[in-house]
Design a protein around this motif. Structure first.
Motif, PDB file in Angstrom:
ATOM      1  N   PRO A 189      75.476  23.829  45.008  1.00  0.00           N
ATOM      2  CA  PRO A 189      75.752  25.127  44.362  1.00  0.00           C
ATOM      3  C   PRO A 189      74.473  25.931  44.169  1.00  0.00           C
ATOM      4  N   PRO A 190      74.508  27.227  44.473  1.00  0.00           N
ATOM      5  CA  PRO A 190      73.350  28.085  44.218  1.00  0.00           C
ATOM      6  C   PRO A 190      73.152  28.266  42.714  1.00  0.00           C
ATOM      7  N   PRO A 191      71.930  28.565  42.290  1.00  0.00           N
ATOM      8  CA  PRO A 191      70.769  28.944  43.092  1.00  0.00           C
ATOM      9  C   PRO A 191      70.014  27.773  43.713  1.00  0.00           C
ATOM     10  N   LEU A 201      69.790  33.203  46.615  1.00  0.00           N
ATOM     11  CA  LEU A 201      70.134  34.347  45.773  1.00  0.00           C
ATOM     12  C   LEU A 201      71.628  34.283  45.490  1.00  0.00           C
ATOM     13  N   LEU A 202      72.004  34.423  44.235  1.00  0.00           N
ATOM     14  CA  LEU A 202      73.410  34.310  43.855  1.00  0.00           C
ATOM     15  C   LEU A 202      74.221  35.496  44.380  1.00  0.00           C
ATOM     16  N   PRO A 203      75.506  35.292  44.641  1.00  0.00           N
ATOM     17  CA  PRO A 203      76.371  36.424  45.000  1.00  0.00           C
ATOM     18  C   PRO A 203      76.316  37.511  43.935  1.00  0.00           C
ATOM     19  N   ALA A 489      82.823  30.052  46.995  1.00  0.00           N
ATOM     20  CA  ALA A 489      81.495  30.595  47.304  1.00  0.00           C
ATOM     21  C   ALA A 489      80.521  29.503  47.729  1.00  0.00           C
ATOM     22  N   HIS A 490      80.533  28.384  47.001  1.00  0.00           N
ATOM     23  CA  HIS A 490      79.548  27.338  47.251  1.00  0.00           C
ATOM     24  C   HIS A 490      79.794  26.596  48.552  1.00  0.00           C
ATOM     25  N   MET A 491      81.067  26.330  48.859  1.00  0.00           N
ATOM     26  CA  MET A 491      81.366  25.522  50.034  1.00  0.00           C
ATOM     27  C   MET A 491      82.003  26.331  51.159  1.00  0.00           C
TER      28      MET A 491
END
Length: 626
Positions: A189-191, A201-203, A489-491
């Protein structure tokens, strides 16, 4: 679709060329490097997959008309024509038909607020020579990636981690916090990224560099359900949803090259294909993946064929077996950029589609946005049970715990013993059980001694805490938020970008157009689960587009027979990567614990996902760290 790179602190065209060569798969049609030592030394590089304005006028790095600004950019701005007309009304002139030039003019006109005007998927970096400032941003939902790091050479930004490694701007060192999260979520998972010192950089965020300082700002967030006005009635909402779906599909079809679609035969991909066909009036190219006998139970080709026949698409199938996967495993690992337990399915279907088109639309996002997964229903039911459970007498809870352990032992299903703890926890702890590969205790037992006692690693629930909104009115809204900002978002989005771009294919996701998302998250939960039907309002909005058989079909995930392949065609890879000598040499995991996971899987007592996660991790480290 493109690959981008920026380095603030050095004017090094040779370095920029090395990075561009590394990112060529993201843009094989054109590439460019620009370096300047005027004031702050800067290097920008780009590779281009030409989709809109195929002429040399779309070349990047692109300079503004006044020569003051330079941009590198990855993505598509679907409302670029409307923005161009508005900008022309303000006196801007254009030399190309590209959306890149419109984005650059938008920044010149509106500054950092330009991101609020953009409708699309994007990651970009703009260097302002007068201000000596870099401005970079990533799209709202996280469709396009952007990574950054600071080193003695300055600030470096790139579309992929491998670009930073190619430039010598990141160290080949594992980030232990990222590893900890990967074992929980099957992804990073970001960041966080798997490379120490590199951040994603996060969405919905932008980054600004000026005078040696980096600042990160959030410009958009998923709106909370309670902040959106409820439509007057269900019928009004259904009609508006239908309008937004058609509008999004129309925008996502804008291209100067042929556009195709992934087709599984489920509601989401079928809706995309049906609306594309209706809007374009042309025969569409569609693509699906199927399997040999070992994957017959999860093969969706028969459903895809029915939809393809109904809409008269030019349908192509690729049938995959374990031998083909084994032969391409090295390319898959190279493509993933960061370790992921998923993505192989997208790698395979993208490979097939890229032989025919440059752009493909996907139905990704429908389940997360409209409560299509089974855990929406399970967690909704569990919430009611939890409220009851937490008010039961302690003696009854104790008896239930003892009983659950006995039942779990008798049935051979250890998960049953965890039900009382599941009900005793809070919402986030219950949600995590639906998206957890290894829980915290299991990870600590799996780690080698030096990692087991690390004080610098925090629990993985912290990665999702920021996504929770205590004011969300119901469980469906809470799960939607976590699915969109977490799992999707992460995967799903990260994997889709990495795996499709490995084949120079642009994948677009019209079901998560941000205006559609903002509308859908505001819909009442009961409209999404109306009559006990998952995605009820989406199905009703598509009633005049899709046949009843498609609308009524039960959810089936896009699965692959990895368990069978790991026992057969990928068995040598499994034995090699989980061999005690390999595990001890790497030093991350306890060799006996890893051997037990290996043995349980082969004996049919453990799911393939856990061993596959460890296999992928070892292969990724060989490719990226060794």
């Amino acid at each position: 679709m493109c690959g981008l790179f920026a380095l603030i602190g050095a004017a090094d065209a040779a370095l920029g060329r090395r990075v561009a060569d590394c990112l060529q798969h993201r843009g094989p049609d054109d590439s460019g490097v620009w370096a300047s030592d005027r004031g702050t030394p800067v290097t920008l590089a780009s590779t281009r997959l030409s989709i809109i304005d195929l002429s040399p006028a779309g070349h990047m790095p692109m300079h503004s008309a006044d020569g003051r600004m330079v941009i590198v950019y990855n993505g598509e701005i679907y409302n670029f024509r409307e923005l161009r007309a508005e900008l022309e009304g303000r006196g801007e002139t254009f030399q190309s038909q590209s959306d890149t030039e419109v984005l650059l003019a938008a920044y010149r006109c509106w500054g950092t607020h330009c991101v609020q005007r953009l409708r699309g998927m994007f990651a970009f970096a703009i260097w302002d020579m007068d201000k000596q400032q870099l401005f970079a941003a990533r799209d709202r939902l996280g469709i396009k990636p952007l990574y950054w790091t600071e080193s003695v050479r300055g600030l470096a930004i790139a579309s992929e981690l491998k670009g930073l490694l190619a430039g010598g701007l990141a160290t080949r060192e594992l980030d232990l916090q990222a590893l900890h999260h990967y074992l929980t979520f099957y992804c990073v998972p970001p960041p966080h990224t798997m490379l120490a010192g590199v951040q994603a950089l996060l969405p919905g965020h932008s980054l600004t560099w000026q005078a040696g300082r980096v600042s990160v700002q959030q410009y958009w967030d998923l709106p909370a359900t309670h902040t959106y006005g409820k439509p007057a009635d269900y019928e009004e909402a259904r009609r508006e949803l239908h309008r937004l779906l058609e509008e999004s599909i129309r925008l996502h079809m804008i291209a100067d090259v042929p556009v195709g679609a992934f087709l599984s035969g489920g509601m989401d991909s079928s809706a995309v294909v049906a609306l594309m066909t209706r809007i374009s009036g042309a025969r569409l190219k569609t693509f699906s993946v199927g399997f040999q006998a070992e994957g017959r139970q999860i093969d969706e080709r028969s459903f895809a064929r029915q939809v393809a026949a109904r809409y008269d698409t030019d349908h192509a199938e690729v049938v995959v077996d374990g031998g083909q996967v084994a032969a391409q495993l090295a390319q898959f690992v190279r493509a993933m950029d960061q370790p992921t337990g998923d993505g192989l399915n997208t790698f395979l279907v993208s490979q097939a589609a890229a032989q025919h088109v440059k752009v493909a639309l996907s139905g990704l996002g429908g389940d997360e946005l409209f409560a299509g997964y089974s855990q929406f229903r399970y967690l909704q039911q569990a919430d009611g049970l939890a409220r009851w459970w937490q008010h039961t007498p302690r003696w009854l809870q104790a008896a239930a715990r003892s009983g659950s352990r006995l039942v779990a032992a008798a049935a051979g299903r250890p998960a049953i013993a965890g039900v009382p703890a599941w009900l005793s926890g809070d919402f986030l702890s219950r949600y995590l059980r639906t998206r957890t590969l290894f829980d915290e205790d299991h990870k600590l037992r799996l780690y080698a001694g030096k990692l087991r006692h690390s004080a610098n690693v925090v629990g993985s629930s912290d990665a999702l805490t920021a996504y929770c909104d205590a004011n969300e009115p119901n469980v469906i809204a809470k799960v939607t938020r976590l699915e969109l900002k977490g799992y999707m978002a992460h995967m799903l989005l990260r994997d889709t970008d990495a795996m499709s771009m490995a084949h120079s294919l642009e994948v677009r996701v019209p079901l998560i157009d941000h205006q559609l998302v903002e509308f859908a998250v505001g819909l009442p939960a009961e409209w999404k689960m109306r009559g006990g039907r998952p995605k009820a309002i989406l199905a009703d909005a598509l009633a005049d587009v899709l046949p009843p058989a498609v609308l009524a079909r039960r959810k089936q995930g896009f699965e692959i027979p990895l368990g069978s392949w790991l026992r057969n065609e990928l068995r040598t890879v499994l034995e090699d990567t989980l061999a005690p000598a390999t595990v001890m040499r790497r030093g991350l995991f306890d060799a006996q614990r890893a051997a037990a996971l290996h043995a349980d899987f082969l004996a049919g007592r453990g799911a393939y996902m856990r061993v596959w996660a460890l296999v992928v991790l070892e292969l990724w480290q060989r490719e990226y760290l060794d």
